[in-house]
Each structure stands twice: as structure tokens, then as C-alpha cells.
Design a protein around this motif. Structure first.
Motif, PDB file in Angstrom:
ATOM      1  N   ARG A 208       0.831  -1.205   0.000  1.00  0.00           N
ATOM      2  CA  ARG A 208       0.000   0.000   0.000  1.00  0.00           C
ATOM      3  C   ARG A 208       0.870   1.261   0.000  1.00  0.00           C
ATOM      4  O   ARG A 208       0.590   2.233  -0.736  1.00  0.00           O
ATOM      5  N   ARG A 209       1.947   1.270   0.772  1.00  0.00           N
ATOM      6  CA  ARG A 209       2.831   2.439   0.800  1.00  0.00           C
ATOM      7  C   ARG A 209       3.491   2.665  -0.559  1.00  0.00           C
ATOM      8  O   ARG A 209       3.534   3.783  -1.075  1.00  0.00           O
ATOM      9  N   ASP A 210       4.024   1.584  -1.166  1.00  0.00           N
ATOM     10  CA  ASP A 210       4.668   1.713  -2.481  1.00  0.00           C
ATOM     11  C   ASP A 210       3.652   2.143  -3.544  1.00  0.00           C
ATOM     12  O   ASP A 210       3.970   2.929  -4.447  1.00  0.00           O
ATOM     13  N   ALA A 211       2.420   1.612  -3.460  1.00  0.00           N
ATOM     14  CA  ALA A 211       1.408   1.975  -4.451  1.00  0.00           C
ATOM     15  C   ALA A 211       1.023   3.451  -4.330  1.00  0.00           C
ATOM     16  O   ALA A 211       0.810   4.129  -5.337  1.00  0.00           O
ATOM     17  N   GLU A 212       0.933   3.968  -3.090  1.00  0.00           N
ATOM     18  CA  GLU A 212       0.625   5.385  -2.916  1.00  0.00           C
ATOM     19  C   GLU A 212       1.722   6.267  -3.507  1.00  0.00           C
ATOM     20  O   GLU A 212       1.442   7.284  -4.149  1.00  0.00           O
ATOM     21  N   ILE A 213       2.986   5.871  -3.306  1.00  0.00           N
ATOM     22  CA  ILE A 213       4.095   6.630  -3.905  1.00  0.00           C
ATOM     23  C   ILE A 213       3.999   6.585  -5.421  1.00  0.00           C
ATOM     24  O   ILE A 213       4.200   7.587  -6.114  1.00  0.00           O
ATOM     25  N   SER A 214       3.683   5.409  -5.962  1.00  0.00           N
ATOM     26  CA  SER A 214       3.565   5.261  -7.418  1.00  0.00           C
ATOM     27  C   SER A 214       2.429   6.117  -7.968  1.00  0.00           C
ATOM     28  O   SER A 214       2.568   6.754  -9.018  1.00  0.00           O
ATOM     29  N   VAL A 215       1.291   6.144  -7.272  1.00  0.00           N
ATOM     30  CA  VAL A 215       0.160   6.956  -7.733  1.00  0.00           C
ATOM     31  C   VAL A 215       0.511   8.437  -7.693  1.00  0.00           C
ATOM     32  O   VAL A 215       0.150   9.205  -8.596  1.00  0.00           O
ATOM     33  N   ASP A 216       1.246   8.870  -6.642  1.00  0.00           N
ATOM     34  CA  ASP A 216       1.671  10.271  -6.586  1.00  0.00           C
ATOM     35  C   ASP A 216       2.539  10.620  -7.790  1.00  0.00           C
ATOM     36  O   ASP A 216       2.412  11.703  -8.384  1.00  0.00           O
ATOM     37  N   ARG A 217       3.440   9.709  -8.148  1.00  0.00           N
ATOM     38  CA  ARG A 217       4.304   9.976  -9.305  1.00  0.00           C
ATOM     39  C   ARG A 217       3.480  10.010 -10.593  1.00  0.00           C
ATOM     40  O   ARG A 217       3.717  10.857 -11.467  1.00  0.00           O
ATOM     41  N   GLN A 218       2.526   9.088 -10.729  1.00  0.00           N
ATOM     42  CA  GLN A 218       1.669   9.101 -11.914  1.00  0.00           C
ATOM     43  C   GLN A 218       0.880  10.407 -11.992  1.00  0.00           C
ATOM     44  O   GLN A 218       0.704  10.967 -13.085  1.00  0.00           O
ATOM     45  N   ALA A 219       0.398  10.878 -10.843  1.00  0.00           N
ATOM     46  CA  ALA A 219      -0.364  12.127 -10.829  1.00  0.00           C
ATOM     47  C   ALA A 219       0.513  13.299 -11.270  1.00  0.00           C
ATOM     48  O   ALA A 219       0.077  14.158 -12.047  1.00  0.00           O
ATOM     49  N   ALA A 220       1.760  13.349 -10.783  1.00  0.00           N
ATOM     50  CA  ALA A 220       2.665  14.433 -11.171  1.00  0.00           C
ATOM     51  C   ALA A 220       2.955  14.390 -12.667  1.00  0.00           C
ATOM     52  O   ALA A 220       2.977  15.420 -13.341  1.00  0.00           O
ATOM     53  N   THR A 221       3.168  13.177 -13.201  1.00  0.00           N
ATOM     54  CA  THR A 221       3.434  13.038 -14.642  1.00  0.00           C
ATOM     55  C   THR A 221       2.215  13.466 -15.455  1.00  0.00           C
ATOM     56  O   THR A 221       2.339  14.194 -16.449  1.00  0.00           O
ATOM     57  N   ALA A 222       1.026  13.011 -15.051  1.00  0.00           N
ATOM     58  CA  ALA A 222      -0.191  13.373 -15.773  1.00  0.00           C
ATOM     59  C   ALA A 222      -0.439  14.881 -15.713  1.00  0.00           C
ATOM     60  O   ALA A 222      -0.842  15.496 -16.707  1.00  0.00           O
TER      61      ALA A 222
ATOM     62  N   ALA B 192       1.845  17.210 -15.431  1.00  0.00           N
ATOM     63  CA  ALA B 192       2.812  17.855 -16.322  1.00  0.00           C
ATOM     64  C   ALA B 192       2.387  17.740 -17.782  1.00  0.00           C
ATOM     65  O   ALA B 192       2.513  18.693 -18.558  1.00  0.00           O
ATOM     66  N   LEU B 193       1.863  16.580 -18.160  1.00  0.00           N
ATOM     67  CA  LEU B 193       1.415  16.398 -19.548  1.00  0.00           C
ATOM     68  C   LEU B 193       0.198  17.272 -19.844  1.00  0.00           C
ATOM     69  O   LEU B 193       0.102  17.899 -20.905  1.00  0.00           O
ATOM     70  N   HIS B 194      -0.770  17.316 -18.904  1.00  0.00           N
ATOM     71  CA  HIS B 194      -1.933  18.188 -19.087  1.00  0.00           C
ATOM     72  C   HIS B 194      -1.491  19.654 -19.199  1.00  0.00           C
ATOM     73  O   HIS B 194      -2.002  20.415 -20.024  1.00  0.00           O
TER      74      HIS B 194
END
Length: 598
Positions: free
Chosen positions: A35-49, A51-53
Motif C-alpha cells: 500500500r505504501r509503495d502503491a501510494e508513492i507510485s500513484v503520486d508519481r503518476q499524478a505528477a506526470t499526468a 505535467a502532460l496536461h
């Protein structure tokens, strides 16, 4: 006296109790870590998305931002304002209509010093602005006072929200004579963002929502507004509607749970500033699916691993019980036979000792085998993850940097009143934006295991596209570029990805030269194959790098990550071709072999 061990029933009860505790701890720990690793991964995905938007929004703004500045110096518009006539108005209407269609602006219109629209791009429509007075609009008064202005509001005629960019038009004596206005509507942009299933919204400096994928959020305030700001917002921007508060406060870190306006669930929040307008883009990345998959996979793996270890331990315990039972029988036999034959007793004791040593050795070998298997699985997992993450960063960096370069170039051309050159740069930005879109599509396709469709690609067009990005650097280094590419030479590939391979090889050659030199790019047919060759006369490759050239993380560049050639080889292999290094006496050369398209 014979010492009897615990009974088998007692041993199995202790075994079950211990492994139940171990299983509970393993499942809880695995779920927490996942759960901790997945939350970090989702935060990174959100930052990437985000930036693209933000990049897409900046592209939409830059496409129209310079238009008012260019039209403010247009002599036809100046003549219309100075002496309005039907012929001047018809000429201005046609020009604004054509330009609005080319830059995809919602409307372009010219106001005189009193705020009356003299010409507009929508002059053919029933809602034409021609003849309407807009002196009450802040973008008119601010432009007359300051020279330029920007203002987001609902249209007084169309009722559609949009950004108004205005520029003052001065007469020959330098006095304010009128205003040129460009309106940008973001319906297409919001629809595109909405298809990504990632709620997004853009706020101005005071926290008022301007652009959003959720229509109900528009013109809501994320921060408390002063009464004066609320009054001006209702009068000037929202057609009299009182602004409401934003339905929730997104956290700076961590996840937020939403139950209305958007699909219910947990989301990660990310922001991206929009320079030049004091805007900020906010984005919510859905997290439930990622968390569920990660935690579910971790719990399943932990349960399976615990069950496997418990089964192996049970097998060992059973073997030990059998061995202990055999040892006890042998001990009893030895005790009885001791009274009869002393030599046989010694022989049986020695055999019993050898049996115990064999059991201990088998246990040690089983532990070593399990440790080796765990290390191999972990090493393979880390290697695969490293290659995927670094590959995405390498793929997306070049188009984004090139978009920035062409945007700056277009701005310079527009400043010089060279619309044709600016149009070429903007066209290049469009193609690069499509490439960034293809990269993001590749990101989404990662989990679906899909690949881009292989079609017939013109080799010369692909090389031209790569040269479009690398030519400034080659000219700066004074590199002599020699091209020998036949026309109408088609290969089976995908154009954007083939351009990426050629660009990567050209950039490697330029970095190897690090100054003046020569690069040759040739193509020729060999039977049903097409061979593309890219060579330079630089220092070449060291033997250590050459022997491990296509191994991940192998590089001789101080800032390199060693993944460019690996990714390029995988792209070419996806086309059914091959990328190889060709030994040469001077410099370095690479061959791309692809199937020729009919």
C-alpha cells in the motif's frame, strides 16, 4: 534410559500455531508495504499526468497568444480603424476569419477606441460581434490603459467560457486607436482531459476555477474571496451568478476520498503551474485500482509464499519425525542387542550417527536452494523495473525539450512579423505534440501489452523529422551533414518511433564529435530489405563499451544512463528489423535493417 521426544500430535499442534502467527504477520506486512509503495507510485503518476496536461494547455495558449500582437501592427486593421469603410471591413472580416480558422481561435475581432466591433472572424454568423459595443469589458479598458490584457469570462453573446487576449492598436502618432481581441475556448481541451478519466481543473491567482473537466466546478472558489472580488467576479465573469465554494480541499500530500461530482474513490492530487498567466493546474489521479491490484497481489504472494514455506517445513518436520522414529527404534534395538553382541551395538551406533549427519546436510542444502531462488527472483524484478522507468523518461524528454525550443522560435518569428516561419514552427510543435501523445498512449498501453501498428513509412520523411530536432545542434557544432536518401523508399515501421531511433543515433554522433566533424546518413535497398546507415568520424567507441554496447546501463557519457541504444534496438526489433554496430576504421557507424514495404 531412553529419552522420548514430544509426541507427533503435539509437534503438529505447535507447527500449526507457529505458522498461523507467521502467516498473519507476513500478510499484514506485505499489505502495508504494498500500500505504501502503491501510494508513492500513484503520486508519481499524478505528477506526470499533471505535467502532460499542463504541456497541452500551454501549447493551446501559445498557439494564439502571439496573434493579437501581430495583428496590432497589421496595416489593414489600422486603416479600418482610421477610416472605416465597407471595403476595408470586408477585407478585415475575411482576414480575421482565415486567421481564426488557422490558429483555431474561437473568435478574432477589432474594436475602435469607443469599444465598438468594426470587424470579426464570425461576421457570417447570426451571433456576429460586428456592431456590438464592448467598452464595459475589462479586457478592452485594460488594453487601452496598459497596452495588453488577458481576461477569462463567459461570452456576452455566446454564453461560452473562454480566455480573452487583447492588444492595443496605436495610430501613426502613437495614440490609442483601438483594440484587437482573440478569444480562446477550451471545450476540446476539456473533452480530451475528460477522456483520460483524470479530473483536472485550472485556477487563477485568486483560486477561482476557470477550466475544468467537471462543469459544476467552473467559477467556484478554492480559497475565501473578498466581497469586492466576489462582486467583480459575478458582474464581469459569470454573468451575474454568485460564485460558490469549491466542494473539497485537496491535500498537499497523500490521498483524498471523494464521493460526489467524480467517480467515488480515492485520488492522488498534483499541481502544475502555468507560467505567464498566474494559473495553476490541479489534477486528481484515481488510486483505487492501483492500490487494490498492488495490495491484492502482495497479499496473494505473501499467502502463497507462506503456504509454500509451511508445506516445505511440514515435509521437513515429517521427515524428522520419521527419522526420530527410526532412531528411537534403532536405539531400542541397540539396547536389547547390547546384552548379546557388543560389536553389533557399536555398528548400529555408527550407522545412527551417519543418518543424523545426512539429515542435517539435507536441511542445509534445502535452505541454500531456497535462498538462491529468492535472490534470483528479486534481481530479475529490479532489473525489469529499472529498464521500464528509465526508458519512459528517456522517450519523453526529447519531444518536450523540442516543443519548448520551437515555441521560443515561433515567438521570435512572430516578434519579427514573419507569420510563415512562425507557422512552420507551430506546425512542428503540432507534430511534436502528437509525438508526446503517442508516448503517453504508449504509457497507457504498457499494461495492455499492445504495440503501435506497423505501416509503410517513407524513409526520407522519417529522417527529415529527426533532422528537424537535431539540425540546430549540428549547425551550432558546424557539423558537415551528408545525406544520400533515395525518394519514395518505403519500409515497414511506425514513423514516430523510427524518427526516435534515427534521432537517438544522430544525437549520439553529435555528442561523440563534440564539435566540428562529419556525419553521413545513407539508405539503400538490399533484396527485400532496406539498410539505413548512420556514421560519424568521431573518436569511436572504447573496447569496453563496444563489447557490451547493447547491454542496459552501458555508456561512456558522463551524464548518460546507457539505455538509448537498448531502447532503439527494441523499437527496431518491434518492426521486425535489427539495429547493429558496424566496425569502422574511423569513428562509429550503426546499421538499421528493415523490411521493404510494397
Amino acid at each position: 534410559m531412553i529419552r522420548r521426544p514430544l509426541s507427533q500430535t503435539t509437534q503438529w499442534r505447535l507447527f500449526a500455531a507457529v505458522w498461523l502467527v507467521v502467516a498473519a504477520l507476513a500478510v499484514w506486512g506485505a499489505g502495508w508495504l504494498a500500500r505504501r509503495d502503491a501510494e508513492i507510485s500513484v503520486d508519481r503518476q499524478a505528477a506526470t499526468a499533471a505535467a502532460l496536461h499542463g504541456a497541452v494547455l500551454r501549447s493551446e495558449l501559445e498557439r494564439v497568444r502571439a496573434v493579437p500582437a501581430v495583428l496590432a501592427a497589421d496595416p489593414d486593421l489600422a486603416a479600418l480603424i482610421a477610416a472605416p469603410s465597407d471595403s476595408q471591413r470586408d477585407l478585415a472580416n475575411a482576414k480575421l476569419e482565415t486567421l481564426a480558422r488557422e490558429v483555431r481561435a474561437a473568435a478574432l475581432y477589432v474594436l475602435d477606441a469607443d469599444g465598438t466591433a468594426l470587424a470579426a472572424s464570425n461576421w457570417r454568423e447570426a451571433t456576429s460581434f460586428v456592431g456590438s459595443n464592448y467598452r464595459f469589458r475589462p479586457y478592452f479598458t485594460d488594453a487601452l490603459r496598459d497596452g495588453e490584457a488577458d481576461f477569462f469570462a463567459l461570452g456576452t453573446v455566446s454564453g461560452r467560457p473562454g480566455l480573452y487576449l487583447s492588444r492595443r492598436i496605436d495610430d501613426a502618432a502613437g495614440r490609442p486607436a483601438g483594440v484587437i481581441v482573440a478569444k480562446i475556448e477550451f471545450d476540446a481541451l476539456e473533452a480530451m482531459w475528460r477522456r483520460s478519466a483524470e479530473p483536472a481543473w485550472v485556477v487563477d491567482a485568486s483560486g477561482v476555477v476557470l477550466i475544468t473537466t467537471v462543469p459544476d466546478w467552473r467559477f467556484r472558489a478554492m480559497r475565501p474571496l473578498t466581497p469586492e472580488r466576489r462582486r467583480k467576479l459575478a458582474e464581469e465573469q459569470t454573468a451575474g451568478a454568485a460564485p460558490a465554494d469549491f466542494p473539497f480541499t485537496p491535500p498537499e500530500r497523500g490521498l483524498i476520498r471523494l464521493d460526489s461530482d467524480v467517480p467515488p474513490g480515492r485520488y492522488a492530487h498534483a499541481v502544475d503551474p502555468i507560467p505567464g498567466l498566474d494559473w495553476t493546474l490541479h489534477l486528481l489521479q484515481p488510486a483505487d485500482d492501483v492500490l487494490s491490484r498492488a495490495v491484492g497481489a502482495a497479499l496473494t504472494l505473501a499467502a502463497l509464499a507462506t503456504a509454500l514455506l509451511a508445506a516445505l517445513t511440514g515435509v521437513l518436520l515429517r521427515r524428522r519425525q520419521r527419522a526420530a522414529a527410526r532412531a528411537l527404534e534403532e536405539e531400542e534395538i541397540r539396547t536389547r542387542l547390547e546384552q548379546l553382541v557388543g560389536d553389533r551395538t557399536a555398528e548400529l551406533s555408527a550407522a545412527n550417527g551417519r543418518l543424523r549427519r545426512e539429515i542435517d546436510e539435507r536441511r542445509r542444502l534445502e535452505r541454500d536452494r531456497q535462498d538462491l531462488e529468492d535472490k534470483l527472483v528479486q534481481a530479475n524484478k529490479l532489473a525489469t523495473l529499472g529498464q521500464v522507468v528509465a526508458g519512459v523518461a528517456h522517450e519523453i524528454n526529447q519531444p518536450v525539450a523540442a516543443i519548448r525550443t520551437h515555441a521560443d522560435t515561433a515567438g521570435q518569428y512572430l516578434t519579427r512579423a514573419d507569420p510563415e516561419a512562425a507557422a512552420r514552427s507551430l506546425d512542428a510543435i503540432g507534430r511534436l505534440t502528437e509525438r508526446v501523445g503517442a508516448i503517453t498512449e504508449e504509457l497507457r498501453a504498457f499494461s495492455r501489452k499492445t504495440r503501435s501498428e506497423v505501416v509503410a513509412v517513407d524513409v526520407s520523411r522519417a529522417i527529415e523529422g529527426a533532422l528537424l530536432l537535431i539540425s540546430p545542434r549540428l549547425r551550432e557544432q558546424r557539423v558537415d551533414l551528408h545525406l544520400d536518401i533515395p525518394t519514395d523508399l518505403l519500409v515497414k515501421a511506425e514513423r514516430n518511433r523510427l524518427e526516435q531511433v534515427v534521432l537517438n543515433l544522430l544525437q549520439n554522433a553529435a555528442e561523440a564529435l563534440n564539435g566540428p566533424g562529419r556525419i553521413e546518413v545513407t539508405a539503400r535497398t538490399e533484396s527485400r530489405k532496406v539498410v539505413m546507415r548512420i556514421a560519424d568520424d568521431g573518436p569511436g567507441l572504447s573496447p569496453e563499451v563496444r563489447d557490451r554496447l547493447f547491454t542496459p546501463f552501458t555508456t561512456d557519457k558522463p551524464q548518460g544512463v546507457g539505455l538509448g541504444l537498448v531502447i532503439s534496438r527494441d523499437i527496431v526489433a518491434g518492426f521486425g528489423g535489427e539495429l547493429t554496430y558496424e566496425p569502422t576504421p574511423v569513428g562509429a557507424a550503426f546499421r538499421i535493417v528493415l523490411a521493404r514495404a510494397k
